[in-house]
Motif scaffolding. Sequence first.
Motif, short mmCIF file in Angstrom:
data_model
loop_
_atom_site.label_atom_id
_atom_site.label_comp_id
_atom_site.label_asym_id
_atom_site.label_seq_id
_atom_site.Cartn_x
_atom_site.Cartn_y
_atom_site.Cartn_z
N ASN A 1 3.41 40.31 7.28
CA ASN A 1 2.64 40.02 6.08
C ASN A 1 1.93 38.68 6.21
O ASN A 1 2.28 37.84 7.05
N ARG A 2 0.93 38.49 5.36
CA ARG A 2 0.15 37.26 5.44
C ARG A 2 1.02 36.02 5.17
O ARG A 2 0.76 34.95 5.70
N ASN B 1 -8.19 39.39 10.30
CA ASN B 1 -8.66 40.05 9.07
C ASN B 1 -9.42 41.35 9.33
O ASN B 1 -10.33 41.70 8.58
N SER C 1 -6.07 45.77 2.77
CA SER C 1 -4.86 45.06 3.20
C SER C 1 -3.64 45.93 2.97
O SER C 1 -3.72 47.02 2.39
N ALA D 1 -9.64 42.72 -1.41
CA ALA D 1 -8.95 42.94 -0.13
C ALA D 1 -8.26 44.31 -0.15
O ALA D 1 -7.09 44.45 0.19
#
Length: 320
Positions: free
Chosen positions: A36-37, A305, A145, A142
């Motif tokens: 995860n980010r 990204n 994502s 986003a």
Amino acid sequence: MKALQGVEGQVKWLEEPSPTCDAGQIRIRVAAAGLNRADLLQRAGLYPPPPGASQVLGLECSGIVSQVGPGSSWQVGDRVCALLAGGGMAEEVVVDARHALAVPEGLSLVEAAAVPEVYSTAWLNLFQLAGLRPGEKVLLHAGASGVGSAAIQLCKAFGSPCWVSVGSEERLAYCQSLGAQGGVVRTEGIDALGAFGPFDVILDPVGANYAANNLKLLNLDGRWVLIGLMGGRNAQLDLAQVLAKRVQLLGSTLRSRDDQFKAQLLSELNQHVWPLFTEGRLSPQLAKTFPVEQAEAAFNELADNNVSGKLVLLIDKTLV
């Protein structure tokens, strides 16, 4: 045990002491862990875990229960996935037994590792905090994502049409394949979203760059749920629009929530969301897997990204 640590902006597979398994906890032999980010931020030294949480990277994992502390109904050998405040990218992890769920029928352990964090985040913010109701229109920034992929599917499953902002035409097509009505490519400007609005709920991991547009795009009594700051933290807002539209701006994080809150959240997921995997109405959007020895490459790919869906690290290949 071995575990993944952020060291001077890189990730290292290092020896760590094995955690103890106390009352109300279970030990999981980890098969795979979702990326995860937040893991990117922790690697960079920008997002330390909450007090008392493991310093090891990883907010979600899947695996096999290998030890059960007193007071838990799990059994050794159960296939589970878990929501964590840290520690998932390791050979084993100890977790509050209430923060683990059985792997949905039909899902592999690798697929299950891509589920807990993003579906918890989407459910918490869309349905618990924003109170999303069937028929209300949703905007997901986003949208391709991991969280966006989960949110699109949940919106479709519960009867709320959604639109997205994304980074490319390919990612827009991906979102539409999951159930999004449409959207825009951010490089072409998000003003065009006005043609699809106004929106009742906006799920926003971007922040400052989109703030002024979000106010314009929101409907009367709209809810703007801020879950990230990818586009910056400082914004200038027209507060008259906040008043006139009766807008609710909700800041939300999950990692720092207390154990009881997370237990209740997982209980709701088990009741309302997990059956939809078995029915085939939801699916983990697993973009790519990496062996843990190639973790740095996985982190760099997420940082670029260009990922649609989720990346997963394979921790124990004998289990997957």
